[in-house]
Design a protein around this motif. Sequence first.
Motif, PDB file in Angstrom:
ATOM      1  N   ILE A 243      -2.345   5.249   6.436  1.00 16.01           N
ATOM      2  CA  ILE A 243      -2.102   3.815   6.307  1.00 16.01           C
ATOM      3  C   ILE A 243      -1.270   3.295   7.476  1.00 16.01           C
ATOM      4  CG2 ILE A 243      -0.935   2.064   4.929  1.00 16.01           C
ATOM      5  CD1 ILE A 243      -1.736   3.670   2.448  1.00 16.01           C
TER       6      ILE A 243
ATOM      7  N   SER B 125      -8.748  -4.680  -0.932  1.00 13.70           N
ATOM      8  CA  SER B 125      -9.992  -4.008  -1.302  1.00 13.70           C
ATOM      9  C   SER B 125     -11.200  -4.853  -0.895  1.00 13.70           C
ATOM     10  CB  SER B 125     -10.020  -3.753  -2.817  1.00 13.70           C
ATOM     11  OG  SER B 125      -8.928  -2.935  -3.206  1.00 13.70           O
TER      12      SER B 125
ATOM     13  N   GLU C 206       0.819  -1.211   0.000  1.00 13.97           N
ATOM     14  CA  GLU C 206       0.000   0.000   0.000  1.00 13.97           C
ATOM     15  C   GLU C 206       0.856   1.266   0.000  1.00 13.97           C
ATOM     16  OE1 GLU C 206      -3.171   0.171  -0.496  1.00 13.97           O
ATOM     17  OE2 GLU C 206      -3.082  -1.982  -0.742  1.00 13.97           O
TER      18      GLU C 206
ATOM     19  N   ASN D 229      -6.903   1.049  -6.236  1.00 12.49           N
ATOM     20  CA  ASN D 229      -6.533  -0.314  -6.649  1.00 12.49           C
ATOM     21  C   ASN D 229      -7.261  -0.731  -7.920  1.00 12.49           C
ATOM     22  OD1 ASN D 229      -4.659  -0.853  -4.645  1.00 12.49           O
ATOM     23  ND2 ASN D 229      -6.206  -1.630  -3.218  1.00 12.49           N
TER      24      ASN D 229
ATOM     25  N   GLN E  89      -9.552   4.663   3.136  1.00 11.41           N
ATOM     26  CA  GLN E  89      -9.864   3.305   2.686  1.00 11.41           C
ATOM     27  C   GLN E  89     -10.653   3.307   1.385  1.00 11.41           C
ATOM     28  OE1 GLN E  89     -11.817   1.352   5.967  1.00 11.41           O
ATOM     29  NE2 GLN E  89      -9.884   0.807   6.960  1.00 11.41           N
TER      30      GLN E  89
ATOM     31  N   GLN F 294      -8.331   4.038  -1.287  1.00  6.29           N
ATOM     32  CA  GLN F 294      -7.493   2.857  -1.520  1.00  6.29           C
ATOM     33  C   GLN F 294      -8.188   1.855  -2.441  1.00  6.29           C
ATOM     34  OE1 GLN F 294      -6.340   1.045   2.155  1.00  6.29           O
ATOM     35  NE2 GLN F 294      -5.050  -0.492   1.190  1.00  6.29           N
TER      36      GLN F 294
ATOM     37  N   ARG G 161      -2.210  10.416   3.156  1.00  7.72           N
ATOM     38  CA  ARG G 161      -2.688   9.052   2.916  1.00  7.72           C
ATOM     39  C   ARG G 161      -1.716   8.010   3.474  1.00  7.72           C
ATOM     40  NH1 ARG G 161      -3.507   6.236  -3.030  1.00  7.72           N
ATOM     41  NH2 ARG G 161      -4.021   4.167  -2.266  1.00  7.72           N
TER      42      ARG G 161
END
Length: 603
Positions: free
Chosen positions: A425, A560, A381, A492, A485, A488, A421
């Motif tokens: 994480i 994810s 990530e 992805n 999230q 994210q 970000r």
Amino acid sequence: MNPTPTAEHSPKRRHSRWLLPLFGLLLTSLAVWQIALFTEQWVETEIRRTGQSRVTLYAGSLRESLEKYRHLPYLLARDLRIGQLLKENLPAIRVNPHLEDFARVSGALLFVLDHQGETVASSNWREEQSLIGSNFAFRPYFQDAREGRSGSYYAVGVKTGQPGFFLSYPVLETGRLQGIVVAKVDLGMLEKAWRESGETVIVSDASGVVFLSSRPEWKYRSLRPLTEPTAQRLRQAQYLDSPLTTLTTERQAVDGGNILRLESVDYLEQSLQLPEYGWRIHYLSEMRPVRASFRLALASAAGLAVTLILALAFARERRQKLQSRREAREALAIRQANQRLQEEIRQHQQTEQTLRDTQKELLQAGKLAALGRMSAAIAHELNQPVTAIRTFLASSRLLLARKKLDQVDANLDRIDALARRMGGITGQLKTFARKNPGRRDPQDLVAVLERVLSCLAPQLTKSGVEVQLSLPPPGSAVIEGDDLQVEQVLNNLLVNALEAMADSTARLLSLEMHTSDRQAILLCRDSGPGISDEALESLFEPFATTKPIGFGLGLGLSISYGIVQEMNGTISGENHPEGGAVFILRLPLAACRPDQPRRSIAP
């Protein structure tokens, strides 16, 4: 002297001289016989008392061997993976290894039947005798489970040819049968322990057929004659092609049991009914020791009587010695039996300790595996934001050289967002230790998507990707979740689509969003080559990737999937009929998100 009285008294004295020994001999013979009978009864009583305790012990051991597996079908019937398999929402390849792990720890054979009795998953799926595809609707344990109750049944396996005790439990949903979970317990080790003990133990079913025995030659033979229809039914449904011949038996009822003449050998039979299984367990003590004790007592008493005639004192001493020796032998036999019982208890305790140690090792291995997956996920990530920061820094240097400060400022804002970000994480590691749930703030899914597209704009432009957008007005697709999230998940999906089109001539990324049935639905379609059948089976599994080594760890879709599951949403991937792949993301709208338990998601 007068000889007449002497002549008259002589015959009387001779008669009295013989009568007294004869009377003594008669009393001695009677006493000898009574001693032999007493010894026989005493030995028989001891055997009966020992047999009663042993049959109770063996019955308890048999119950324990069966009932410790009773919880397995009940637990697996509530397993979400098995429920999804029976709904055809999850492939069997995802369930077979799960059953295999349970079987490895428990020692039982586990398999799952659908509502028609066909095996859809099995712990022995890797073996040649795999049960997958076999139909067991004819088994009584299937009939019991179909009626909504747990089932149990002893039979010889149709597929494996190995006997075992089957336990079943229904998988129900809103009162409807979805399928059945079955555990098969092998009792071979129990029979081996019986044989090694040197004792005679058998278990018979309601028809009198012996199916467990310490004497292998008696197995699958009947204690009473069977009618041909009954024998045929048992061969077909329970004991396959066993001959089911009848053992030669004669019974004589006595106190505390039966004298059973079995195959020309006399036994004292003591049995207990096992009503929960419909069985009867028999403990057989050979009568030869009783007969031998009778003969020994008779011979000893006769010898004692002869010795008593010769010397009463010597005979009395001899009898006491014989009695002491018999008691010593019997005491030795009892001590040896107690030692064997204590050794069995010690072995059981050692086995339990070994099982506990194995469970601890499995728990530690699971912790280490989770730590490895978490480290790989964090590295994965952080890699994308770092790459984007490098791109923006290189762009900012060129813009500074050209004195385009307003664009440099915009790049710095993007770098700041990426840094936040990355901080978010890494910050999740602190909350992970305390098992805190992610933030649930209102998020405009349209705004989040536009923000992710802005961050990926340089890569999209460099790769020559055309983006087609079909989005609802801002504010019409508001969801609840953590902004990092959600970014994210979208990042992805877009990066995977971008990489999928790397070798395509036409590079078109289509993003369509709409709301329906209180959900926000996003369709992300690329013009790449699509997803292979092999990749579809493990699309959302960790470390499953089709990229070359060094180009990804295969964690993006898995991460994810977990995020979307926590948000009570679903994510799935498939090939589009017109070419390329399409991923469908569904998230509940903030105003209508139901307050209900989280549900599992089938890819």
